[in-house]
Design a protein around this motif. Structure first.
Motif, PDB file in Angstrom:
ATOM      1  N   ASP A 140       4.751  42.889 -70.214  1.00 23.60           N
ATOM      2  CA  ASP A 140       4.088  43.924 -69.423  1.00 23.60           C
ATOM      3  C   ASP A 140       4.209  45.263 -70.135  1.00 23.60           C
ATOM      4  O   ASP A 140       5.305  45.656 -70.556  1.00 23.60           O
ATOM      5  N   ILE A 141       3.097  45.987 -70.261  1.00 18.70           N
ATOM      6  CA  ILE A 141       3.069  47.331 -70.850  1.00 18.70           C
ATOM      7  C   ILE A 141       2.468  48.279 -69.822  1.00 18.70           C
ATOM      8  O   ILE A 141       1.359  48.053 -69.335  1.00 18.70           O
ATOM      9  N   GLN A 142       3.196  49.360 -69.517  1.00 22.59           N
ATOM     10  CA  GLN A 142       2.736  50.318 -68.533  1.00 22.59           C
ATOM     11  C   GLN A 142       2.845  51.728 -69.086  1.00 22.59           C
ATOM     12  O   GLN A 142       3.658  52.006 -69.980  1.00 22.59           O
ATOM     13  N   ALA A 143       2.013  52.614 -68.534  1.00 19.31           N
ATOM     14  CA  ALA A 143       1.952  54.008 -68.968  1.00 19.31           C
ATOM     15  C   ALA A 143       2.158  54.921 -67.772  1.00 19.31           C
ATOM     16  O   ALA A 143       1.824  54.574 -66.631  1.00 19.31           O
ATOM     17  N   SER A 144       2.714  56.111 -68.043  1.00 23.51           N
ATOM     18  CA  SER A 144       2.939  57.093 -66.997  1.00 23.51           C
ATOM     19  C   SER A 144       3.116  58.463 -67.623  1.00 23.51           C
ATOM     20  O   SER A 144       3.377  58.588 -68.826  1.00 23.51           O
ATOM     21  N   ASN A 145       2.974  59.491 -66.783  1.00 24.14           N
ATOM     22  CA  ASN A 145       3.241  60.869 -67.176  1.00 24.14           C
ATOM     23  C   ASN A 145       4.460  61.353 -66.397  1.00 24.14           C
ATOM     24  O   ASN A 145       4.381  61.602 -65.190  1.00 24.14           O
ATOM     25  N   PRO A 146       5.631  61.493 -67.045  1.00 22.84           N
ATOM     26  CA  PRO A 146       6.861  61.806 -66.310  1.00 22.84           C
ATOM     27  C   PRO A 146       7.097  63.283 -66.043  1.00 22.84           C
ATOM     28  O   PRO A 146       8.119  63.629 -65.446  1.00 22.84           O
ATOM     29  N   ILE A 147       6.211  64.174 -66.482  1.00 29.91           N
ATOM     30  CA  ILE A 147       6.479  65.613 -66.325  1.00 29.91           C
ATOM     31  C   ILE A 147       6.619  65.992 -64.857  1.00 29.91           C
ATOM     32  O   ILE A 147       7.534  66.728 -64.471  1.00 29.91           O
TER      33      ILE A 147
END
Length: 736
Positions: free
Chosen positions: A578-585
């Motif tokens: 599984d590959i996931q993306a996010s913006n943690p700012i």
């Protein structure tokens, strides 16, 4: 009568008048006779502190040991008359006697009824219990064995890490000051990053403008706000001159290269994987099986008829992808990708998996032929991946010193270097299994080998033991903080060092229960990101490296993490493919915000069907359907294999497909807010046993994600690459 407490523990808790070094530690300049040297005045220490000169707080273990030791010793007390109190002469030392001798003595010991001074470290003495209860102790033991100093003035409190704990009161502003700094120049970059990239929830926004950053659209690609504006351009000419006059000639002299023919290069490209790989991909209801030969590739839009919006390529490199990294190439429309795959010695008997006679991580292997592949990809005018132009294998770097496991390009191109980035492009860092770290400078005389040298052993300018065990990963805070070096070790800790003073300026993170096999520097939150044992991505800011902030979560162990210097998006991949993306700012700046996550794709590998517990009829084509199983102890569904055609006319799976390994790739997932904490009740219900709780899932080894990277170039920052243990490599423009 007023009672004064002369314990050195109490004096250490008093606020000092000055924090100047010469005033605080002036006693170090005293002569042996106690007099101050000429030109300096040693401040007098009151309340009996002259018998204990240091002002450093003791550890909790040492303090407990002192109390236990005092129980066996009886110390005679001095008379507390005014003559002794006002005398300038030091009192004669009082002899100490054993407690057993004191009890057998015929002469009773005189004990003062109202002493002026309470004996040192005698708070637990019953004779002074009432007075000791009324005197606050300067040392308070906290949970975890730490100590806290009780002071009145908060501006002069002692801090073991140089900064205070998180403010107990206050809201958003105090928390940001604790994380990033108290001044405006500390807070402005993070606030600008938050306001600029708030439209990016998961994947980066595709828009880009080559004008000034202020003219770019909100949320588009741009460099970090923490990077000094104009620093690259101002120092660019300095390094251009160095590379043109010195660097390029030094590299050419130090490297010996030969061109090989296709037949000569075959031995350098041998991999232990299979020659072909079947890939099941496409829409969920109508997937397609495509066969990829070793070294072949196909467009990711091929399994989706009529959908040409997908820009990317899928490669079969034949073996476990060790690493994949993009080269720095800002201006050109051609982008280069270096790939290293698993290669093994071709001579001698190879041990089977898990049957190594010696630990391979701590024993050097014999040199053997291996290679690094350099692929090129073309972009259109606006920086998108051009799907109409096929990728090209530009170069294969063949070596005889074994297969590389990690690749790192110079972070800036030779024509884009500055004086600040010169130290980070030209100073490679190497960490070893022995816990040592070495740093070399390529521009230092004697580093590069001369053509006539037979034995060359360049000395690093920095070589030090930074850990006591195996160093798993190493990362620097480039570009805004290249002086910081973060390592993760096999003992469960991660450690941060300032290379300017590594012995003094160092700290450790919270200890993990699993090995941390990947980490990266997240420029936009000024933190190092790495996984923990709960499948959560943690941020360790440079100001609070010992404090974990969480932003993303997977359902299983995280194996790879990737960050970008031109946008805040983070990619994480796991053992389940599984590959996931996010913006943690948003999550880091406001911890009440629930982060968004979105899957890029999911990669699953299975071996030949004959290895499965349920085997089909030999020699017949079969159809795989999921039916309700019999009573299973774990509650999972088990696929049942049935021969013949199904009732709805589903096509049969040929035996040649079943007898070979198969990879399934699924994509098109929606974004969601999964949350940081796992749902224990839901997970227990899924597992079928609410009393067991969360369990650890085991997957096929070749399902795992083994390489992740963002394209670091500003115009092409939406390009991403993922390598898998099955030998597949996916390159895609994931911008939205």
């Amino acid at each position: 009568m007023s009672i004064e407490h002369s314990s050195p523990r109490q004096s250490r808790g008093k606020p000092r008048k000055s924090y100047r070094v010469e005033d605080e530690y002036s006693f170090l300049d005293e002569d042996e006779d106690g007099s101050a040297p000429f030109g300096k005045q040693t401040p007098s220490v009151q309340n009996g502190d002259d018998d204990d000169g240091d002002d450093f707080m003791p550890d909790a273990q040492e303090e407990e040991a002192e109390y236990e030791e005092e129980d066996e010793v009886v110390e005679e007390e001095e008379d507390s008359s005014e003559e002794h109190a006002n005398s300038d002469e030091s009192p004669a030392p009082t002899p100490k006697r054993n407690a057993r001798d004191a009890r057998n003595a015929r002469v009773p010991q005189a004990v003062p009824t109202t002493p002026d001074v309470i004996p040192k470290r005698r708070y637990n003495d019953p004779r002074y219990k009432d007075m000791a209860d009324n005197i606050p102790s300067p040392v308070i033991f906290k949970k975890g064995g730490g100590i806290k100093v009780r002071v009145v003035d908060t501006d002069t409190q002692l801090r073991t890490r140089g900064i205070p704990d998180f403010d107990k009161i206050g809201g958003h502003e105090p928390r940001l000051k604790n994380l990033f700094g108290p001044d405006v120049h500390h807070l402005r970059p993070v606030l600008e990053s938050r306001d600029y990239w708030f439209p990016q929830e998961t994947f980066p926004i595709r828009s880009y403008k080559k004008n000034k950053p202020d003219d770019a659209e909100v949320g588009s690609l741009r460099r970090s706000f923490f990077e000094a504006e104009g620093a690259r351009e101002k120092e660019n000419e300095v390094l251009k001159t160095w590379y043109a006059n010195t660097g390029s000639h030094a590299f050419a002299k130090a490297q010996t290269t030969n061109k090989l023919t296709a037949d000569e290069a075959k031995q350098y490209m041998i991999t232990p994987g299979s020659d072909t790989m079947n890939v099941l991909a496409g829409p969920v209801n109508t997937p397609q099986v495509n066969t990829l030969a070793r070294g072949a590739y196909m467009s990711i839009a091929k399994p989706f008829p009529g959908d040409q919006e997908r820009r990317g390529w899928l490669f079969n490199l034949g073996s476990w992808v060790q690493d994949a990294q993009w080269a720095t190439n800002e201006e050109s429309s051609t982008q280069y990708l270096a790939v290293a795959i698993d290669q093994r010695p071709t001579s001698g008997d190879q041990p089977k998996p898990l049957e190594q006679p010696k630990a391979p991580a701590f024993n050097p292997t014999e040199p053997f032929p291996a290679s690094i592949q350099i692929w090129s990809f073309e972009a259109d005018d606006v920086g998108d991946l051009d799907a109409s132009k096929e990728p090209q294998l530009e170069l294969v770097i063949c070596t005889d010193w074994g297969a590389p496991k990690h690749l790192r390009w110079c972070p800036v191109a030779a024509t884009d270097m500055t004086e600040e980035t010169k130290d980070a492009g030209s100073r490679p860092i190497v960490a070893t299994a022995a816990g040592t770290v070495g740093i070399w400078s390529l521009d230092r005389p004697g580093t590069l080998r001369t053509p006539d040298a037979t034995h060359h052993n360049p000395r690093p300018w920095f070589y030090q033991q930074l850990a006591d065990t195996y160093i798993l990963t190493v990362s620097s805070g480039w570009p805004s903080n290249p002086q910081f070096l973060s390592i993760s070790t096999a003992d469960g800790f991660a450690r941060l060092f300032d290379l300017r003073s590594p012995n003094a300026d160092t700290t450790a993170s919270i200890r993990g229960r699993t090995l941390c096999l990947t980490q990266a520097w997240h420029e936009h939150t000024q933190s190092f990101v790495m996984p923990d044992e709960h499948y959560i991505l943690r941020h360790t800011p440079i100001r609070r490296y010992y404090h974990n902030l969480y932003s993303m979560r997977l359902e299983n162990s995280i194996t790879r993490v990737a960050t970008s210097p031109v946008h805040p998006g983070v990619l994480i991949g796991g053992v389940d493919g599984d590959i996931q993306a996010s913006n943690p700012i948003m999550r880091i700046t406001n911890y009440k915000i629930m982060p968004w996550q979105q899957k890029w794709f999911v990669h699953e590998w299975r071996g030949p069907i004959v290895r499965m517990p349920a085997k089909p009829t030999i020699g017949e084509d079969v159809t795989m359907t999921e039916v309700e199983p019999a009573e299973q102890p774990d509650g999972d569904t088990v696929p049942e294999l049935q021969a013949g055609e199904s009732a709805d006319g589903t096509k049969k799976v040929p035996q040649e497909v079943l007898s070979q390994p198969l990879v399934r790739i699924t994509e098109g997932y929606k974004a969601g807010q999964t949350g940081i904490a796992h749902s224990t009740s839901a997970n227990a219900t899924k597992r079928g046993n609410p009393e067991v709780g969360r369990s650890i899932s085991i997957f096929e080894e070749l399902t795992a994600i083994t390489a992740l990277a963002w394209n670091p170039n500003l115009k092409f920052g939406t390009w991403a690459v993922a390598g898998m243990a099955s030998g597949l490599l996916r390159v895609e423009d994931v911008g939205i």
